[in-house]
Design a protein around this motif. Structure first.
Motif, PDB file in Angstrom:
ATOM      1  N   PHE A   7      83.769 -28.005  58.699  1.00 15.97           N
ATOM      2  CA  PHE A   7      84.958 -27.520  57.112  1.00 15.97           C
ATOM      3  C   PHE A   7      84.089 -26.429  56.293  1.00 15.97           C
ATOM      4  O   PHE A   7      83.010 -27.425  55.565  1.00 15.97           O
ATOM      5  N   ALA A  55      88.703 -47.093  57.004  1.00 18.12           N
ATOM      6  CA  ALA A  55      89.138 -45.427  56.587  1.00 18.12           C
ATOM      7  C   ALA A  55      88.843 -46.220  54.580  1.00 18.12           C
ATOM      8  O   ALA A  55      88.422 -44.935  53.759  1.00 18.12           O
ATOM      9  N   ARG A  66      87.158 -47.510  52.889  1.00 14.98           N
ATOM     10  CA  ARG A  66      85.147 -48.104  52.145  1.00 14.98           C
ATOM     11  C   ARG A  66      84.675 -46.518  52.147  1.00 14.98           C
ATOM     12  O   ARG A  66      85.531 -45.688  52.407  1.00 14.98           O
ATOM     13  N   VAL A 123      87.082 -42.804  52.878  1.00 16.67           N
ATOM     14  CA  VAL A 123      86.529 -41.610  54.249  1.00 16.67           C
ATOM     15  C   VAL A 123      88.475 -41.438  54.823  1.00 16.67           C
ATOM     16  O   VAL A 123      88.229 -39.906  54.769  1.00 16.67           O
ATOM     17  N   LEU A 124      88.628 -41.788  53.923  1.00 16.31           N
ATOM     18  CA  LEU A 124      90.825 -41.273  54.368  1.00 16.31           C
ATOM     19  C   LEU A 124      90.874 -40.610  52.686  1.00 16.31           C
ATOM     20  O   LEU A 124      91.443 -39.242  53.173  1.00 16.31           O
ATOM     21  N   SER A 170      88.250 -38.421  52.198  1.00 15.72           N
ATOM     22  CA  SER A 170      87.187 -36.942  52.347  1.00 15.72           C
ATOM     23  C   SER A 170      88.050 -36.191  53.085  1.00 15.72           C
ATOM     24  O   SER A 170      88.045 -35.270  53.520  1.00 15.72           O
ATOM     25  N   LEU A 171      89.021 -36.733  54.038  1.00 18.28           N
ATOM     26  CA  LEU A 171      90.114 -36.426  55.435  1.00 18.28           C
ATOM     27  C   LEU A 171      90.923 -35.377  54.289  1.00 18.28           C
ATOM     28  O   LEU A 171      91.445 -34.134  55.072  1.00 18.28           O
ATOM     29  N   THR A 189      89.728 -32.908  52.424  1.00 23.37           N
ATOM     30  CA  THR A 189      89.213 -31.179  52.226  1.00 23.37           C
ATOM     31  C   THR A 189      88.650 -31.390  53.896  1.00 23.37           C
ATOM     32  O   THR A 189      89.085 -29.994  53.915  1.00 23.37           O
ATOM     33  N   ALA A 190      88.961 -32.045  55.084  1.00 19.32           N
ATOM     34  CA  ALA A 190      89.049 -31.929  56.350  1.00 19.32           C
ATOM     35  C   ALA A 190      90.510 -31.650  57.009  1.00 19.32           C
ATOM     36  O   ALA A 190      90.114 -30.314  57.436  1.00 19.32           O
ATOM     37  N   ARG A 195      91.868 -30.180  55.175  1.00 18.63           N
ATOM     38  CA  ARG A 195      92.587 -28.575  54.693  1.00 18.63           C
ATOM     39  C   ARG A 195      92.242 -27.100  55.451  1.00 18.63           C
ATOM     40  O   ARG A 195      92.331 -26.507  55.991  1.00 18.63           O
ATOM     41  N   ASP A 196      90.794 -28.227  55.825  1.00 12.70           N
ATOM     42  CA  ASP A 196      90.090 -26.687  56.059  1.00 12.70           C
ATOM     43  C   ASP A 196      90.086 -26.470  57.509  1.00 12.70           C
ATOM     44  O   ASP A 196      89.637 -25.168  57.931  1.00 12.70           O
ATOM     45  N   ASN A 197      90.090 -27.918  58.304  1.00 12.96           N
ATOM     46  CA  ASN A 197      89.962 -27.459  59.753  1.00 12.96           C
ATOM     47  C   ASN A 197      90.936 -28.630  60.242  1.00 12.96           C
ATOM     48  O   ASN A 197      90.408 -29.271  60.808  1.00 12.96           O
ATOM     49  N   ILE A 239      91.491 -28.535  63.534  1.00  7.65           N
ATOM     50  CA  ILE A 239      91.092 -29.312  64.821  1.00  7.65           C
ATOM     51  C   ILE A 239      89.619 -29.405  65.017  1.00  7.65           C
ATOM     52  O   ILE A 239      89.780 -30.502  65.677  1.00  7.65           O
ATOM     53  N   ARG A 240      88.874 -29.987  64.480  1.00  6.50           N
ATOM     54  CA  ARG A 240      87.978 -30.683  63.973  1.00  6.50           C
ATOM     55  C   ARG A 240      88.772 -32.037  63.974  1.00  6.50           C
ATOM     56  O   ARG A 240      87.851 -33.356  64.192  1.00  6.50           O
ATOM     57  N   VAL A 241      89.515 -31.799  63.012  1.00  7.86           N
ATOM     58  CA  VAL A 241      89.558 -33.703  62.323  1.00  7.86           C
ATOM     59  C   VAL A 241      90.652 -34.242  63.961  1.00  7.86           C
ATOM     60  O   VAL A 241      90.076 -35.089  64.356  1.00  7.86           O
ATOM     61  N   GLU A 242      91.432 -33.675  64.021  1.00  9.33           N
ATOM     62  CA  GLU A 242      91.482 -34.168  66.033  1.00  9.33           C
ATOM     63  C   GLU A 242      89.776 -34.174  66.419  1.00  9.33           C
ATOM     64  O   GLU A 242      90.135 -35.564  67.790  1.00  9.33           O
TER      65      GLU A 242
END
Lengths: 298, 271, 321
Positions: B91, B115, B117, C185-186, C188-189, C191-192, C194-196, C198-201
């Motif tokens: 990221f 999710a 949390r 966590v949801l 923070s997804l 940023t995740a 938006r940035d990448n 593939i990594r999230v998958e």
């Protein structure tokens, strides 16, 4: 039969100015990768300047047919002067940036240019019917057809064929096609991309202004006039495929005929149908019906 | 013991191109396997099929006895197979620490409620710090990922692949883009960390010295096929491997000389 | 509890409480009504902020703004329901529900296609409303006087105060919830993704589902904002609720505010509204000129929006999750 003919002629008339405007939008997108919301402002500026000049010429005693000279003057002045100024100050600094950000910047530009119109031309509507009086009407299939509308169809054909010829038959056109196909490769081949960008942007601006200038004599030119056309030409360009000339023609025809049909037969769906088609194309074929060939990059 | 990964007769075609041809591999728990082959030999296609990015045209892939052929990457990850990338996938706008935190947060998430949390909680932060130390990137804790040196970015990529505590890890060219001097340092960090975690490793590699040093077993690919499946001591002197794989690599000459010494003949050197 | 330790939540609570108290006891009526309108728009902008952090910009959120507004207006007109505790949740649900359905298609798109598809959907609604005579076509129709707990307000001034306090409470609640969401966590997804992607998958999460969730959330917030706007203006019509220029305005305020904080949309919207009032007084024909010029200035010189000035003044770093 008569109804079909009316729909066809109305649809073609409507499609023809949409095509001219959308053509400008689509070549700018194809080459510069900029979806230019400010294109609607070129259209509005073209219309205002044309209407203003027609009025001036008319009071100077120029004949009705003579006032038509205002149309090319307005289109070229707005396209070249305003187009150059905007490319040099704003657009130039946007090349290569995020596409969505560029759309926002041109939206800002659109708002600014719209208001400058009001400051320059005032808030009262302009009427410039003289050129339409100059055109004789025709009877086609027993129905009277407005000559000015027919001349618009002819003009769009000429513009379409001329653009196609420039792109496919001239050195300049081939440079442009090379850039549409693969920007990086074009730079590697030593093409002065920035110069091509500038010329294409101005050419696109001239087309946008021409659409506005030609339509001006048939309507009252009033504030907020560019708002509808920009989103309609977005629809045309999306339907046809962003960056494709043939796509712009087909898109304009589809929108024109659909709308003429709706207006005559089913007025409730006039706007709805255009955007429903746009949404459907985006869903099922997001690259548009006639997306231009691109170098595949992985 | 039954194999942890069993690949049976997989084929993959892209139009007229065959990227994988009748591949059969059986991997035992805790093996360290090196995958070698020239560019375009089908190594990455193999990794992509095992991790769900590509679906094989025919054949089956079983993980721990369960058929995972054609499953989505995210499901395969959840089951326990993870991967790194040739170009590190991180990221880029987040710090190294936040990269690990987000990765840990996602890995820990099992339902919508979990999710929701907060991401920053003590348990996750401790684990992120542990990973930072284990992969020796704690000096870069607060650096934004886009500014990292190549080697650190690679380590972060691998650390992120390990947050889900997978049982199999596939590394796609962990040393690509790394200078020759740094390669061994990087691999020492990676391999000792992975040993600590106790994971079965398959890694794609071009450098035969690294292959020789770290792996138990070599899979050599050529035109979508596995042409050799043997321990490195045998594989790296196999004439077919030397001709079709090592010949293209920088250390080819050296390997060929080694092989010539071994077999006592000079036939394999350039004619 | 950890909520008390969260400085942003403490700040939001103090801020909204102060604004509410000032409003009730100090502010003149014109400022109250402007703040109500500004905060109604801010709710929609809060929704767009969630999308923007995910790297997505919608040029069609007027769809949800309009759906919210027309839901409130139509509940009054056809069912005689003017209770805000029913109409506003209904506006949120309708917009969120339509967002959920369209989300299945929209979540497949990114960048310019995401923006354009949203635009197309919003213009479909615009096309329908403009031609629907029973809903007043282009003129729209007026909204029933709202009631709270079944009680109406006797004077316009009282209505304004109740609305003002109401929007402060709802705005505070929405800001706190979105803030908590962004810390999760949801969240923070964003940023995740938006940035990448593939990594999230490969971390085991569906990008499509993450985007879908955020889209529904943004649609619901925008619907709520539209509902409030209908009540505040007492009138709904396609031009000022659903046309693409409304979507553009929402995006503009989002950019003006900046993505740095959930407080930013409220501050940005207020600046926008005040700017509009003064600008139209000083330069009657220059409103779009100012908006457009500001947009260009921000894009070129202040990518963090107004919030980046505020956070710099407060001497802290941007609070990215």
């Amino acid at each position: 039969m008569n109804l079909a003919l009316t729909i066809l002629v109305d649809g073609l008339g409507y499609a023809s100015y949409l095509f001219i405007v959308s053509l400008g939008l689509t070549i700018i997108f194809g080459v510069l990768k900029i979806l230019n919301v400010a294109h609607g402002a070129f259209y509005a500026w073209g219309a205002y300047l044309c209407a203003f000049l027609v009025g001036q010429f008319s009071t100077m005693g120029v004949s009705d047919i003579g006032t038509m000279i205002a149309i090319p003057i307005a289109a070229l002045t707005v396209g070249i002067v305003l187009g150059s100024m905007i490319e040099r100050t704003i657009i130039k600094n946007l090349y290569g940036r995020d596409e969505v950000l560029i759309v926002l910047a041109t939206f800002g530009l659109f708002l600014v240019l719209e208001d400058i119109i009001l400051l320059v031309f005032g808030v009262d509507p302009y009427f410039a019917y003289q050129p339409t009086y100059a055109m004789p009407g025709f009877l086609i299939g027993g129905i009277y057809q407005d000559g000015y509308k027919l001349s618009m169809i002819v003009l769009s054909l000429v513009v379409g064929i001329a653009s196609w010829a420039v792109l496919n038959r001239t050195h300049w056109g081939k440079l442009v096609s090379a850039i549409i196909f693969d920007n990086d490769l074009a730079i590697a081949m030593g093409i002065n991309v920035r110069r091509v960008f500038y010329v294409v942007f101005v050419a696109g601006a001239v087309l946008g202004a021409l659409g506005g200038a030609y339509i001006a004599p048939t309507i009252s030119v009033a504030p907020g006039f560019g708002i509808e056309v920009i989103v309609l030409s977005f629809a045309v360009v999306v339907i046809g495929g962003m960056g494709s000339i043939v796509g712009a023609a087909i898109g304009a025809l589809m929108v024109g005929i659909l709308r003429a049909y709706a207006v005559l037969q089913w007025p409730e769906i006039e706007l709805f149908v255009v955007y429903a088609v746009m949404a459907a194309v985006l869903i099922f074929r997001p690259e548009g019906l006639f997306a231009p060939a691109k170098a595949r990059k992985i | 013991m039954s194999p942890i990964l069993e690949v049976t007769g997989i084929n993959k075609t892209f139009g007229a191109v065959t990227a994988a041809k009748d591949i059969n591999v059986s991997v035992a728990n805790d093996e360290i396997i090196g995958i070698i082959g020239a560019n375009g030999a089908g190594k990455t296609t193999f990794v992509n099929m095992v991790t769900g990015w590509l679906e094989p045209t025919t054949g089956s892939i079983k993980f721990d006895g369960r058929d995972i052929t054609g499953m989505a990457p995210r499901r395969i990850t959840r089951l326990g197979i993870s991967r790194s990338f040739q170009v590190a996938q991180v990221f880029s706008t987040a710090t190294v620490f936040d990269n690990l935190m987000i990765a840990l947060g996602i890995a820990e998430t099992t339902s919508i409620l979990s999710a929701l949390r907060p991401l920053r909680r003590a348990g996750l932060e401790q684990r992120a710090d542990l990973l930072l130390k284990r992969y020796r990137i704690d000096d870069y804790r607060d650096a934004v990922a886009s500014t990292l040196p190549q080697g650190v970015r690679k380590l972060l990529d691998i650390a992120m692949a390990m947050v889900s505590e997978p049982r199999i890890l596939l590394l796609d060219e962990p040393t690509s883009g790394i200078s020759v001097e740094e390669k061994f340092d990087l691999m020492d960090i990676v391999m000792s960390a992975l040993k600590e975690e106790g994971v079965t490793v398959l890694f794609v590699e071009h450098d035969m010295e690294i292959v020789e040093r770290y792996v138990d077993r070599v899979l050599a690919f050529y035109q979508g096929e596995i042409i050799c499946d043997a321990p490195p001591s045998e594989a790296l002197i196999d004439p077919k491997v030397i001709e079709f794989v090592i010949g293209d690599e920088p250390q080819g000459q050296m390997m060929r000389e080694k092989a010539a010494l071994h077999t006592g003949s000079g036939e394999t050197s350039d004619a | 509890m950890d909520m008390i330790k969260d400085k942003t939540i403490v700040g939001l609570t103090i801020g909204f409480a102060a604004v509410a108290i000032l409003g009730v006891f100090v502010m003149p009526d014109w400022l109250l009504s402007q703040t109500v309108i500004a905060f109604a728009r801010a709710l929609a902008v809060l929704g767009l902020l969630v999308l923007w952090r995910t790297g997505l910009v919608s040029f069609g959120h007027a769809l949800y703004f309009g759906l919210g507004a027309y839901t409130v207006a139509m509940l009054g007109r056809y069912f005689g329901i003017s209770e805000v505790l029913i109409t506003l949740p209904a506006a949120t649900l309708v917009a969120g529900g339509i967002g959920f359905v369209l989300g299945f298609v929209i979540r497949r798109y990114r960048e310019i296609f995401f923006a354009m598809l949203n635009l197309a959907f919003s213009m479909v609604l615009f096309g329908i409303l403009v031609k629907t005579e029973s809903l007043g076509s282009t003129d729209g129709f007026s909204v029933e006087q709202p009631t709270l707990f079944g009680i109406g307000t006797d004077t316009a001034s009282n209505k304004l105060v109740v609305m003002y306090v109401g929007i402060c409470v709802v705005g505070w609640l929405a800001a706190v919830l979105v803030h908590r969401y962004l810390q999760s966590v949801l969240g923070s997804l964003s940023t995740a993704v938006r940035d990448n992607e593939i990594r999230v998958e490969y971390l085991g999460y569906s990008v499509a589902e993450a985007i879908h969730g955020k889209y529904v959330m943004s649609a619901a917030l925008t619907g709520l904002g539209g509902g409030f706007m209908a009540i505040a203006l007492g009138q709904v019509d396609p031009e000022s609720m659903v046309n693409w220029t409304v979507s553009g305005e929402l995006v503009f305020v989002t950019i003006l505010s900046g993505p740095g904080s959930v407080a930013a949309p409220f501050i940005g919207s207020l600046i926008f509204e005040l700017l509009r009032t003064y600008a139209t007084e000083i330069l009657p024909q220059g409103w779009q000129l100012i908006v457009g010029g500001t947009l260009l200035l921000i894009i070129f010189f202040l990518p963090g929006g107004v919030w980046s000035i505020i956070s710099k003044a407060m001497g802290r770093k941007e609070a990215e999750p």
